[in-house]
Design a protein around this motif. Structure first.
Motif, PDB file in Angstrom:
ATOM      1  N   LEU A   1       1.452   8.951  -6.242  1.00 38.41           N
ATOM      2  CA  LEU A   1       1.663  10.360  -5.942  1.00 38.41           C
ATOM      3  C   LEU A   1       2.753  10.967  -6.826  1.00 38.41           C
ATOM      4  O   LEU A   1       2.549  11.995  -7.481  1.00 38.41           O
TER       5      LEU A   1
ATOM      6  N   PHE B   1       0.823  -1.206   0.000  1.00 39.56           N
ATOM      7  CA  PHE B   1       0.000   0.000   0.000  1.00 39.56           C
ATOM      8  C   PHE B   1       0.860   1.260   0.000  1.00 39.56           C
ATOM      9  O   PHE B   1       0.624   2.193  -0.780  1.00 39.56           O
ATOM     10  N   SER B   2       1.868   1.299   0.859  1.00 35.32           N
ATOM     11  CA  SER B   2       2.727   2.489   0.957  1.00 35.32           C
ATOM     12  C   SER B   2       3.475   2.756  -0.342  1.00 35.32           C
ATOM     13  O   SER B   2       3.496   3.890  -0.832  1.00 35.32           O
TER      14      SER B   2
ATOM     15  N   SER C   1       2.719   1.657  -3.359  1.00 39.83           N
ATOM     16  CA  SER C   1       1.752   1.986  -4.419  1.00 39.83           C
ATOM     17  C   SER C   1       1.297   3.434  -4.295  1.00 39.83           C
ATOM     18  O   SER C   1       1.159   4.145  -5.303  1.00 39.83           O
ATOM     19  N   THR C   2       1.073   3.888  -3.069  1.00 34.88           N
ATOM     20  CA  THR C   2       0.654   5.272  -2.839  1.00 34.88           C
ATOM     21  C   THR C   2       1.754   6.245  -3.260  1.00 34.88           C
ATOM     22  O   THR C   2       1.485   7.255  -3.924  1.00 34.88           O
TER      23      THR C   2
END
Length: 179
Positions: free
Chosen positions: A157, A149-150, A152-153
């Motif tokens: 961004l 998740f981190s 991918s975020t």
């Protein structure tokens, strides 16, 4: 031909092998092909700068090798459902916009060499980090669940920020040229 360009050509040669390993779902071999290719990206840049081996062909081959490496890996991992389709589309969309912008500028105005930006380099770093992590997970070398998740975020961004920044830079340069 020099050492830096030879390293870049090695990276280009690894792209079809990487594609084959992904199609075969040989994730361990795909992981190592990607790691070697990614390491060669850092190495050829270092050699070119350190030993003054910058060439016009290297200026074209190096980013082309990077784009092909990312394109192949993103498409392969998205096809295999290892990388979310929305993130693959975002990553590839950014590169598409950058390439179309560069070609449009070249055709409409003329040649212009744009250096990679800090945002572009950070974006590429996080893209490589995500892809190597996903490949390592698929090869069962690591459990990427805590990082997925981190990373991918961060990729999403910086993909949006760097893409918008390149569009602004190209647009600003084109507008200044017209004045």
């Amino acid at each position: 031909m020099n050492v830096a360009n030879a390293i870049t050509l090695l990276r280009l040669c690894l792209v079809p092998a990487l594609a084959y390993f992904l199609v075969q779902e040989s994730y361990a071999l795909a992981f190592w092909a990607f790691v070697i290719a990614a390491a060669s990206d850092a190495l050829d840049g270092y050699v070119a700068r350190r030993f003054n081996q910058r060439t016009s062909i290297g200026a074209v081959l190096d980013p082309m090798a990077d784009k092909l490496l990312i394109l192949t890996t993103v498409l392969g991992l998205a096809w295999l459902k290892v990388l979310p389709l929305w993130l693959a589309a975002l990553m590839l969309g950014r590169d598409f916009v950058i390439v179309v912008g560069a070609v449009s500028y070249r055709l409409a105005i003329g040649p212009y060499y744009m250096q990679p930006t800090v945002l572009g380099k950070v974006c590429t770093f996080f893209q490589f980090a995500l892809l190597v992590t996903l490949l390592a997970d698929a090869a069962h070398y690591v459990d990427a669940a805590p990082l997925r998740f981190s990373l991918s975020t961060l990729v999403a961004l910086f993909t949006v920020l760097s893409g918008a920044h390149y569009v602004w830079l190209w647009g600003h340069k084109a507008t200044r040229h017209e004045s």
